[in-house]
Design a protein around this motif. Structure first.
Motif, PDB file in Angstrom:
ATOM      1  N   CYS A 136       0.772  -1.015   0.012  1.00 20.71           N
ATOM      2  CA  CYS A 136       0.151  -0.197   0.021  1.00 20.71           C
ATOM      3  C   CYS A 136       0.731   1.283   0.000  1.00 20.71           C
ATOM      4  O   CYS A 136       0.559   2.147  -0.909  1.00 20.71           O
ATOM      5  CB  CYS A 136      -0.843  -0.052   1.185  1.00 20.71           C
ATOM      6  N   ARG A 139       2.075   2.238  -3.267  1.00 20.75           N
ATOM      7  CA  ARG A 139       0.992   2.622  -4.091  1.00 20.75           C
ATOM      8  C   ARG A 139       1.213   4.415  -4.200  1.00 20.75           C
ATOM      9  O   ARG A 139       0.468   4.957  -4.875  1.00 20.75           O
ATOM     10  CB  ARG A 139      -0.543   2.424  -3.734  1.00 20.75           C
ATOM     11  N   LEU A 181      -3.551   5.042   2.999  1.00 22.37           N
ATOM     12  CA  LEU A 181      -2.851   4.003   3.638  1.00 22.37           C
ATOM     13  C   LEU A 181      -3.789   3.135   4.252  1.00 22.37           C
ATOM     14  O   LEU A 181      -3.928   1.791   4.139  1.00 22.37           O
ATOM     15  CB  LEU A 181      -1.774   4.311   4.354  1.00 22.37           C
ATOM     16  N   CYS A 184      -6.344   1.228   1.892  1.00 24.66           N
ATOM     17  CA  CYS A 184      -5.779   0.261   1.084  1.00 24.66           C
ATOM     18  C   CYS A 184      -5.555  -0.977   2.202  1.00 24.66           C
ATOM     19  O   CYS A 184      -5.664  -2.248   1.655  1.00 24.66           O
ATOM     20  CB  CYS A 184      -4.300   0.696   0.715  1.00 24.66           C
ATOM     21  N   MET A 185      -5.090  -0.745   3.232  1.00 26.43           N
ATOM     22  CA  MET A 185      -4.941  -1.910   4.015  1.00 26.43           C
ATOM     23  C   MET A 185      -6.170  -2.678   4.719  1.00 26.43           C
ATOM     24  O   MET A 185      -6.175  -3.889   4.855  1.00 26.43           O
ATOM     25  CB  MET A 185      -4.105  -1.459   5.581  1.00 26.43           C
ATOM     26  N   THR A 189      -5.957  -4.460  -0.707  1.00 23.35           N
ATOM     27  CA  THR A 189      -5.914  -4.302  -2.199  1.00 23.35           C
ATOM     28  C   THR A 189      -4.663  -4.902  -2.867  1.00 23.35           C
ATOM     29  O   THR A 189      -4.955  -5.663  -3.618  1.00 23.35           O
ATOM     30  CB  THR A 189      -5.802  -2.756  -2.564  1.00 23.35           C
TER      31      THR A 189
END
Length: 251
Positions: A136, A139, A181, A184-185, A189
Motif C-alpha cells: 500500500c 502505491r 494507507l 488500502c490496508m 488491495t
C-alpha cells in the motif's frame, strides 16, 4: 487374602508388567534411533545453502513473476538480485541492512536490478498484514523506505495482536497519506498480487526466508555482504566488460 492368592497375583503382575516394560523400552529406543537418523539425514552439508537454478526456472521467474515483485533499478541491468522475504522473520530483519547496502551501491549505478518478493509464512501471523501495508505504501511511491522501516521496527509490532496502528504510524513517519494507507490496508488491495507471488517461491522450491538469488545462484538464508558482493561482482564480470545484459541474470 490367602498367601496363595497373593502369590498368584504377584505372578500375574510379573507376567504382565515385564513384557510391557520391555516393549516400552524398545519403543523409546526406536524413537531415539529414528530421531538420530532423521536429524542426520536432514542436516545440511556446508554447500547446501548455495545452489544453481536451472535455465527453465530462471525463465519462469523472468516471464511470470518478476512483474509481480517490487523492483528497483534498470530493467536492463546486467545482473538481477531477487530476495524472498517475510517481514516478521527475524533472519530477514537481520539481512535487511545488507540488502539495503547492496541496493545503495549497485542499483543507482545501473549495474543491478533488485526485486523483492513477498513470501509471508503462516507461522508469522502479522507477516501478511505487513506485506499488504508495504505494498500500500508502494502505491504512494514509498515502498522501499517503508519496507526498511518495517524491518527496523520489527520487534515493536511482531507480537501485537493487531499491528495496524503501528503500520499507520510508520506511514505517517514516511510522509504517506495515512487515510489512503488505512483504506488500502483495510481493503487488502494488494493481497491478490502477494498471493500470486507465492508461485515464484514455489517455482524455486523455496526452503527458507530470506532466500536471495544473484542471477541464478541461490543463497538460502541471508548471505553476508562480502559473499553477496563477490557473487554480484562475479556475475557482472561474466556479463561482459561493456555491462551487456545477459538476460538480466548475470550470465
Amino acid at each position: 487374602m490367602s498367601p496363595q492368592n497373593n502369590k498368584s497375583q504377584s505372578s500375574l503382575f510379573g507376567a504382565l508388567f515385564f513384557p510391557v516394560l520391555v516393549i516400552g523400552a524398545l519403543i523409546v529406543i526406536a524413537i531415539l534411533v529414528m530421531s538420530f537418523t532423521g536429524n542426520k539425514r536432514t542436516a545440511p552439508s556446508p554447500g547446501d545453502n548455495i545452489r544453481q537454478l536451472s535455465a527453465d526456472t530462471m525463465a519462469t521467474l523472468r516471464n511470470q513473476y518478476d512483474q509481480l515483485g517490487e523492483a528497483i533499478g534498470d530493467p536492463d541491468a546486467p545482473v538481477t538480485v531477487r530476495e524472498f522475504g517475510d517481514y516478521q522473520c527475524p533472519a530477514c530483519g537481520n539481512f535487511e541492512p545488507t540488502a539495503e547496502r547492496i541496493r545503495n551501491e549497485y542499483v543507482d549505478s545501473g549495474k543491478v536490478r533488485f526485486i523483492f518478493f513477498d513470501f509471508p509464512l503462516s507461522m508469522h501471523p502479522n507477516a501478511q498484514t505487513a506485506a499488504i501495508a508495504a505494498r500500500c505504501a508502494g502505491r504512494q511511491d514509498k515502498f522501499w523506505p517503508y519496507h526498511s522501516r518495517l524491518y527496523q521496527t520489527q520487534s515493536k509490532w511482531a507480537e501485537k495482536s493487531d499491528p495496524s496502528s503501528a503500520f499507520l504510524d510508520l506511514g505517517l513517519e514516511a510522509g504517506l497519506n495515512t487515510g489512503k494507507l488505512k483504506a488500502c490496508m483495510k481493503n487488502k488491495t494488494p493481497l491478490a498480487t502477494i498471493n500470486k507471488e507465492r508461485g515464484a517461491g514455489e517455482a524455486i522450491r523455496l526452503r527458507a526466508t530470506p532466500t536471495v538469488l544473484v542471477g541464478n545462484t541461490e543463497f538460502v538464508g541471508g548471505p553476508s555482504y562480502a559473499k553477496l558482493k563477490k557473487a554480484i561482482d562475479d556475475a557482472l564480470s561474466a556479463a561482459g566488460a561493456g555491462g551487456q545484459s545477459s538476460g538480466g541474470d548475470g550470465g
